[in-house]
Design a protein around this motif. Structure first.
Motif, PDB file in Angstrom:
ATOM      1  N   GLN A 171       4.993  -2.280  -1.666  1.00  0.00           N
ATOM      2  CA  GLN A 171       5.970  -2.784  -1.423  1.00  0.00           C
ATOM      3  C   GLN A 171       6.499  -0.875  -1.645  1.00  0.00           C
ATOM      4  O   GLN A 171       8.141  -0.274  -0.821  1.00  0.00           O
ATOM      5  N   ASP A 201       7.311   1.891   0.650  1.00  0.00           N
ATOM      6  CA  ASP A 201       7.893   1.379   1.634  1.00  0.00           C
ATOM      7  C   ASP A 201       9.854   1.635   1.978  1.00  0.00           C
ATOM      8  O   ASP A 201       9.909   1.832   2.693  1.00  0.00           O
ATOM      9  N   ALA A 204       7.628   6.263   2.954  1.00  0.00           N
ATOM     10  CA  ALA A 204       7.667   5.989   4.186  1.00  0.00           C
ATOM     11  C   ALA A 204       9.498   6.288   4.593  1.00  0.00           C
ATOM     12  O   ALA A 204       9.227   6.986   5.698  1.00  0.00           O
ATOM     13  N   THR A 247       3.182   0.437   6.754  1.00  0.00           N
ATOM     14  CA  THR A 247       4.238  -0.749   6.743  1.00  0.00           C
ATOM     15  C   THR A 247       4.540  -0.053   8.086  1.00  0.00           C
ATOM     16  O   THR A 247       5.588  -1.408   8.811  1.00  0.00           O
ATOM     17  N   TRP A 303       6.035   2.593   9.863  1.00  0.00           N
ATOM     18  CA  TRP A 303       7.012   2.920  10.681  1.00  0.00           C
ATOM     19  C   TRP A 303       7.119   3.635  11.737  1.00  0.00           C
ATOM     20  O   TRP A 303       7.956   3.596  13.225  1.00  0.00           O
ATOM     21  N   MET A 361       0.194  -3.397   3.166  1.00  0.00           N
ATOM     22  CA  MET A 361       0.491  -1.953   4.336  1.00  0.00           C
ATOM     23  C   MET A 361       0.742  -3.590   5.817  1.00  0.00           C
ATOM     24  O   MET A 361       1.669  -2.937   6.214  1.00  0.00           O
ATOM     25  N   ILE A 389       3.213  -6.139   5.429  1.00  0.00           N
ATOM     26  CA  ILE A 389       4.604  -5.776   5.746  1.00  0.00           C
ATOM     27  C   ILE A 389       4.609  -5.487   6.936  1.00  0.00           C
ATOM     28  O   ILE A 389       6.154  -6.278   7.061  1.00  0.00           O
ATOM     29  N   ARG A 428       7.705  -7.568   9.674  1.00  0.00           N
ATOM     30  CA  ARG A 428       8.890  -7.131  10.051  1.00  0.00           C
ATOM     31  C   ARG A 428       9.025  -6.939  11.169  1.00  0.00           C
ATOM     32  O   ARG A 428      10.155  -6.381  11.704  1.00  0.00           O
TER      33      ARG A 428
END
Length: 276
Positions: free
Chosen positions: A25, A28, A32, A61, A63, A84, A87, A91
Motif C-alpha cells: 500500500q 503504491d 509507484a 500494483t 501502473w 501487490m 491491489i 484497480r
C-alpha cells in the motif's frame, strides 16, 4: 556473475516477497508514482500498440500494465508479492494479473510480443534466469526491456540516501544479501547480459526520474514505509544513527526545494533487446 555463492537465493527471494507484500500500500502511494515516470519510455522502446500482447514482469500494483492498456495492448501482469497483485487486480480488472516467479514464468513459449520489467531486475536473486525466461516467452521479433536505478554517482537521490547511511550509520545491516544493487546501472553490463542471453539489436539509454516530496522531513519516513530493502536498512539503525541519518537527509533534501516542494533528481538505465 551467474550463481553467486554468497547469495542464499531462496532467503533473498522470500525476503523480497514478504517485504513487498508488507509495503504494497505504501509502495503504491509513493514509489509507484516515481517509477511510473519511466512507463512511456519503456512502452515506446518495445513498440507497444493496439493488439500487442505484453507481459509486465514484477508488475507491482500495475501502473506500467495500466499504461500499456491505455495503448490498447493485451496485457498480462506478474508479481511474486501477493498484496501487490491484489491491489492490481482490484484497480485494473481488465488486466490479467498472476502471482508468480520471474525466474520461472508460468506461460508457454513464444506467447508475447513484448516483455517489460520496470525496476524489478535488481530484486531477482538470479537475473540471468529471469532474462532467459523473458526471452523464452517472447515471439520471434519480440522486444524486451528492463530498467534499473543508476548508481549514486549519476543519481542524486540514491547519493543522498546511501551517502547519509554511509556517513552516519551502517550499510551492511543484517539482511539477506542479494545481487549488487546497481549492477545494471552500468550500460556495459546491460549490453553484455542481453547479448549473452541471445538478444539482438541491444540498446541502452538513460531516463530521468524525479522524486517529489511535500517537505524534506517526508523523505526518510516515505522510504521506510514503501521500500522493501532501503526501508528496512534505514529502520535497522540505532536510535542515534537514525536521528543523524534523518537529519542529514532533511538537510540534503532542502537543497532541492522548489515551488514549495522538494524535487530530487534521479535516473534509470533502460536496456532493450529483440528476440531473433
Amino acid at each position: 556473475m551467474m550463481g553467486d555463492p554468497a547469495i542464499d537465493r531462496e532467503a533473498f527471494k522470500e525476503f523480497e516477497r514478504e517485504g513487498f507484500s508488507r509495503v504494497a500500500q505504501g509502495y503504491d502511494g509513493a514509489i509507484a508514482h516515481v517509477t511510473s515516470q519511466a512507463n512511456e519510455g519503456i512502452l515506446d522502446a518495445v513498440e507497444t500498440g493496439s493488439g500487442s500482447r505484453l507481459l509486465d514482469v514484477a508488475c507491482g500494483t500495475g501502473w506500467l500494465s495500466a499504461a500499456a492498456l491505455k495503448r490498447q495492448a493485451i496485457v498480462t501482469g506478474l508479481d511474486y508479492a501477493e498484496n501487490m497483485v491484489v491491489i492490481g487486480r482490484s484497480r485494473f480488472p481488465q488486466i490479467e494479473f498472476h502471482l508468480g516467479d520471474a525466474e520461472n514464468l508460468p506461460f508457454e513459449s513464444n506467447k508475447f510480443d513484448a516483455v517489460v520489467c520496470n525496476l524489478g531486475i535488481l530484486h531477482f536473486p538470479e537475473p540471468e534466469k529471469a532474462i532467459a525466461e523473458s526471452l523464452r516467452v517472447l515471439k520471434s521479433g519480440g522486444r524486451y526491456a528492463f530498467t534499473c536505478w543508476t548508481p549514486p554517482a549519476r543519481n542524486p537521490f540514491m547519493a543522498l540516501i546511501l551517502g547519509a547511511v554511509q556517513t552516519y550509520g551502517i550499510i551492511d545491516v543484517d539482511l539477506p544479501p542479494g545481487p549488487p544493487l546497481f549492477r545494471f546501472g552500468d550500460p556495459d553490463e546491460c549490453q553484455k547480459i542481453l547479448s549473452a542471453s541471445g538478444f539482438t539489436s541491444v540498446s541502452v539509454t538513460e531516463l530521468p526520474i524525479t522524486w517529489t516530496f511535500s517537505k524534506s522531513q517526508d523523505v526518510m519516513p516515505t522510504i521506510i514505509a514503501s521500500s522493501a530493502r532501503l526501508g528496512p536498512m534505514l529502520a535497522m539503525q540505532t536510535q542515534e544513527q537514525s536521528h543523524d541519518i534523518e537529519n542529514a537527509i532533511i538537510q540534503g533534501a532542502k537543497k532541492y526545494a522548489t515551488d514549495n516542494v522538494i524535487q530530487i533528481p534521479a535516473s534509470v538505465v533502460l536496456a532493450v533487446g529483440r528476440k531473433p
